[in-house]
Scaffold this active site. Structure first.
Site, PDB file in Angstrom:
ATOM      1  N   ASP A   1       0.823  -1.216   0.000  1.00 58.58           N
ATOM      2  CA  ASP A   1       0.000   0.000   0.000  1.00 58.58           C
ATOM      3  C   ASP A   1       0.852   1.260   0.000  1.00 58.58           C
ATOM      4  OD1 ASP A   1      -2.289  -1.513   0.038  1.00 58.58           O
ATOM      5  OD2 ASP A   1      -2.615  -1.330   2.191  1.00 58.58           O
TER       6      ASP A   1
ATOM      7  N   ARG B   1      -1.047   3.079  16.961  1.00 57.69           N
ATOM      8  CA  ARG B   1      -1.424   4.139  16.030  1.00 57.69           C
ATOM      9  C   ARG B   1      -1.303   5.558  16.601  1.00 57.69           C
ATOM     10  NH1 ARG B   1      -0.194   0.786  12.805  1.00 57.69           N
ATOM     11  NH2 ARG B   1      -1.584  -0.164  11.291  1.00 57.69           N
TER      12      ARG B   1
ATOM     13  N   ASP C   1      -8.070   2.235  11.929  1.00 52.25           N
ATOM     14  CA  ASP C   1      -6.815   2.969  12.022  1.00 52.25           C
ATOM     15  C   ASP C   1      -6.911   4.377  11.458  1.00 52.25           C
ATOM     16  OD1 ASP C   1      -5.511   0.940  13.333  1.00 52.25           O
ATOM     17  OD2 ASP C   1      -4.773   0.000  11.505  1.00 52.25           O
TER      18      ASP C   1
ATOM     19  N   SER D   1      -2.581  -8.966   4.391  1.00 47.89           N
ATOM     20  CA  SER D   1      -2.244  -7.643   4.902  1.00 47.89           C
ATOM     21  C   SER D   1      -1.840  -7.813   6.364  1.00 47.89           C
ATOM     22  CB  SER D   1      -3.454  -6.704   4.787  1.00 47.89           C
ATOM     23  OG  SER D   1      -3.144  -5.441   5.326  1.00 47.89           O
TER      24      SER D   1
END
Length: 420
Positions: A30, A111, A140, A192
């Site tokens: 990504d 995060r 996220d 992922s």
């Protein structure tokens, strides 16, 4: 005349506001595609920022070199493991942090720290915008954007994955077209992955199919329980004021201790989670987690806390633990209620000192020994071997009569109301 597009959030960047972008860069599919795409779509410079929270097996020189090769005007790598362990994992341990009974918040904890560091480096490099690789279906995006909007109102945000309408196969095709290397090759769509000191998550492929049992290849961290050693292992964790300080009797700094706990859990198949999760954006999803360190240390801490706290503390704190976990899961790390709750967690954990022994065996982790100078426990009081001693059993009938008084009266009144 075309009507101007309405800005859906004050912190979102319009194309003409984007000149230099701080990209949160992992080196994966990504963000590698994104690094090239931002340069082309916005005619903007890109500063790549990679943050080490304890992801296993990363070669950060390779990640940095890849960012530079793809056109980044600067590439930074920050080792934030100590800060992550001290300021995020330790409060989570004190709060016995699990969301939905299973998820120990490892991504949710990382995060806000990642976004905080991004703000610092965006200012350092004169960036006007921060870019991340989160989708519009995940949690996220909330955690990162809420942090940026809170800590740096002057900065804007772009989230290309939300808008470019590329699925993973289209991203792979884009990468091939532009000569972007992909981890693991590009012949099949990879899982992922997100990981740090506290755990690992896997998404994609068959995981969205609820009828599909986990394929073996998803478990790249924890040994599958059926392949774990046939001999159990007992480990000990020592805490001081709620903070883990020793592993098997050896004092350690926090990061090596977390890594030692993870290694033991990995070996014995501890910490595999396959569950249904309620995301804050309204979706119900299936998630696969591997959380060996969290499973061991949270189990040990909760057991020690139960030993040193009163029944009233234990009953009350579990509600606050749940609220703390929800706030963090929901991206509200900077919410004042979270820090208010931390004050209570710290107060309770002043007494959480001692050692817990845990038996690890083929996926299970259970407490088997307990020791604390602050234990609200007296063997002479608890024993069934003697009838007398410090506990007066003759006082129990009077206690029972008073304890049940209101319940008995209420029951009798309801019986009369039924005509009994």
């Amino acid at each position: 005349m075309t009507e101007p597009r309405t800005r859906t959030a004050s912190y979102l960047a319009e194309p003409d506001e984007v000149h230099r972008v701080l990209l949160l860069y992992s080196g994966g599919l990504d963000t590698s595609v994104m690094l090239k795409w931002i340069q082309d779509e916005y005619d903007a410079e890109v500063v790549a920022l990679t943050i080490n929270l304890g992801q296993p097996g990363e070669d950060y020189d390779v990640v940095k070199g890849k960012a530079t090769m793809l056109g980044a005007v600067a590439a930074e790598v920050v080792d934030a493991r100590e800060e992550f362990a001290r300021d995020f994992i330790v409060p989570a341990i004190k709060a016995n942090a699990n969301y939905g009974l299973h998820y120990p918040l490892f991504t949710a904890l990382g995060r806000p720290l990642i976004a905080k560091i991004a703000v610092d480096y965006a200012r350092k490099h004169g960036c006007d915008t921060i870019a991340h690789g989160c989708t519009g279906k995940g949690n996220d995006q909330v955690r990162i954007e809420a942090t940026v909007a809170t800590l740096a109102p002057e900065l804007k945000v772009i989230a290309p994955v939300r808008g470019w309408m590329m699925g993973r196969e289209e991203e792979i095709a884009y990468a091939r077209e532009h000569g972007i290397p992909i981890k693991g090759g590009a012949e099949t769509t990879p899982y992922s992955i997100d990981d740090n000191l506290w755990g690992r998550s896997s998404e994609g492929k068959w995981i969205e199919d609820l009828d599909h049992a986990p394929d073996d290849d998803v478990f790249q961290l924890v040994t599958r329980p059926e392949l774990a050693p046939d001999e159990a292992e007992t480990v000990t964790v020592t805490f001081e004021r709620g903070v883990p300080v020793a592993w098997n009797g050896e004092r350690m700094e926090l990061v090596p201790l977390l890594e030692a706990a993870a290694d033991a859990g990995i070996k014995h198949g501890v910490g595999i989670v396959d569950h249904i999760e309620d995301r804050i954006v309204g979706l119900k999803v299936r998630d696969i987690y591997e959380v060996p360190a969290a499973e061991i240390l949270l189990t040990a801490h909760a057991e020690l806390e139960r030993l040193v706290c009163t029944i009233h503390q234990n009953q009350f704190k579990s509600d606050l633990d749940r609220q703390w976990g929800y706030l963090v899961y929901a991206g509200l790390w900077w919410e004042p209620l979270r820090t208010d709750l931390d004050a209570y967690m710290d107060s309770v954990n002043e007494q959480v000192t001692g050692t817990i022994g845990l038996k690890l065996f083929k996926g299970s982790c259970r407490a088997v020994t307990r020791e604390s100078p602050n234990a609200v426990y007296d063997a002479q009081l608890a024993t069934f071997e003697t009838s007398g001693g410090l506990f007066s059993q003759q006082a129990s009938p009077g206690f029972i009569e008073l304890w049940s008084l209101q319940s008995r009266l209420a029951h009798q009144l309801r019986q009369r109301g039924d005509g009994s």
